[in-house]
Design an enzyme around this catalytic site. Sequence first.
Site, PDB file in Angstrom:
ATOM      1  N   GLN A  98       0.845  -1.205   0.000  1.00  0.00           N
ATOM      2  CA  GLN A  98       0.000   0.000   0.000  1.00  0.00           C
ATOM      3  C   GLN A  98       0.876   1.250   0.000  1.00  0.00           C
ATOM      4  O   GLN A  98       1.751   1.400   0.859  1.00  0.00           O
ATOM      5  CB  GLN A  98      -0.920   0.028   1.209  1.00  0.00           C
ATOM      6  CG  GLN A  98      -1.926   1.179   1.135  1.00  0.00           C
ATOM      7  CD  GLN A  98      -2.703   1.375   2.403  1.00  0.00           C
ATOM      8  OE1 GLN A  98      -2.148   1.740   3.431  1.00  0.00           O
ATOM      9  NE2 GLN A  98      -4.020   1.126   2.343  1.00  0.00           N
ATOM     10  N   TYR A 179      -5.685  10.725   4.905  1.00  0.00           N
ATOM     11  CA  TYR A 179      -4.329  10.987   4.417  1.00  0.00           C
ATOM     12  C   TYR A 179      -4.380  11.823   3.141  1.00  0.00           C
ATOM     13  O   TYR A 179      -5.426  12.316   2.747  1.00  0.00           O
ATOM     14  CB  TYR A 179      -3.565   9.670   4.280  1.00  0.00           C
ATOM     15  CG  TYR A 179      -3.435   8.959   5.602  1.00  0.00           C
ATOM     16  CD1 TYR A 179      -2.821   9.603   6.688  1.00  0.00           C
ATOM     17  CD2 TYR A 179      -3.962   7.685   5.809  1.00  0.00           C
ATOM     18  CE1 TYR A 179      -2.736   8.981   7.932  1.00  0.00           C
ATOM     19  CE2 TYR A 179      -3.870   7.063   7.054  1.00  0.00           C
ATOM     20  CZ  TYR A 179      -3.265   7.717   8.108  1.00  0.00           C
ATOM     21  OH  TYR A 179      -3.184   7.102   9.344  1.00  0.00           O
ATOM     22  N   ARG A 226      -7.798   2.473  -2.516  1.00  0.00           N
ATOM     23  CA  ARG A 226      -8.660   2.319  -1.345  1.00  0.00           C
ATOM     24  C   ARG A 226      -9.294   3.662  -0.993  1.00  0.00           C
ATOM     25  O   ARG A 226      -8.631   4.705  -1.012  1.00  0.00           O
ATOM     26  CB  ARG A 226      -7.839   1.823  -0.155  1.00  0.00           C
ATOM     27  CG  ARG A 226      -8.655   1.565   1.111  1.00  0.00           C
ATOM     28  CD  ARG A 226      -7.732   1.345   2.292  1.00  0.00           C
ATOM     29  NE  ARG A 226      -8.396   0.642   3.379  1.00  0.00           N
ATOM     30  CZ  ARG A 226      -7.934   0.581   4.618  1.00  0.00           C
ATOM     31  NH1 ARG A 226      -6.797   1.181   4.931  1.00  0.00           N
ATOM     32  NH2 ARG A 226      -8.591  -0.082   5.546  1.00  0.00           N
ATOM     33  N   GLY A 310      -8.735  -7.322   9.452  1.00  0.00           N
ATOM     34  CA  GLY A 310      -7.534  -6.718  10.003  1.00  0.00           C
ATOM     35  C   GLY A 310      -7.067  -7.399  11.271  1.00  0.00           C
ATOM     36  O   GLY A 310      -6.231  -8.292  11.246  1.00  0.00           O
TER      37      GLY A 310
END
Length: 351
Positions: A98, A179, A226, A310
């Site tokens: 990622q 982000y 994503r 996760g």
Amino acid sequence: MPDIWQPVTLGKMTLPNRFVMAPMTRSRAQYDGTPGPLAAEYYAQRASVGLIVAEGTQPSADGQGYMMTPGIYTQAHIDGWQKVTSAVHAANGHIYIQLMHAGRMSHPDNTPHHRQAVAPSAIAPGTGMFTAKGMQDIPPPRALSTAEVRQTVQDFRHAAKSAAEAGADGVEIHGANAYLIQQFFAPGANTRTDEYGGSIENRARFALEVAQAIAEEIGAERTAIRFSPGTTLWGIDEGADYPELYRYLMTELNKLGLSYVHIMHQGNDALLADIRRIWSGKLIINRPGRPREEIGHDVASGLADLEVYGQMILANPDFLARLKADAPLNDADRMTFFGGDEKGYTDYPTL
């Protein structure tokens, strides 16, 4: 309808099942951003899932947000990630890296050059961040110039090329969780007046240019992205028109033929249904906190092609074996999530 245990084609790969390991920051890289000495073992332990998406990895020094996170823009980074991808492939697994540019979610004490963070606009997120000196307020970032935005697109391109050289099966662009890419989406974080701010088309431009550049560099079949539509994490406010922004993104991304779109679902079911309708490629859905009894429901209903997990996979390297055996799951130790040694990283017991 498909079953989560059935194989699925992703790009040019055939995955043995439809389970995906979520990208999870572990803050165990070396000081120069090279993956830590236990990273290869950690990921290889979990290679039975259909796809591993490795932790958020900065595409440049400016892209680092947190302490001890890995990079993928130097030869040392490439060499370090090669050990990880080789270990995963030796265990018959598949791994994407990622690419995560933290943008304003950074502190100068955590980056190799100790410079002010960069972002769409000079607006602080209004939260703190852990540093070697403890928790500190995140200072206001510096607004990127138009030329620097375009250079950042090229930083992503270079990072994707480096990931491919390191043996990764592909890359996932981190466009979620407050982000840099999502900062461009949010009017509260992006007050630009150039072609990267204002209208939906302008706010989406940076994400689309990054996806286009990476697809050109390593192939669309190895490029994914994503999103977390509607998140309000760390001061992000995408505005009342955010569903239209994501519908526009899906329509434009559909033209590129990417490997997949990964959605962290925040509860807008109507938008998720529209994404499923508009996006013609593979869709991966992450429902944070999904209970064990609902594993496989999104695949079985046709809403998702794959499902992301996760903490369950973090704490259970043999997650799939435990599901098949209807065995209890290890609990994740939150005190060892970030930083440290093998404790809470590579020492979780298997059946």
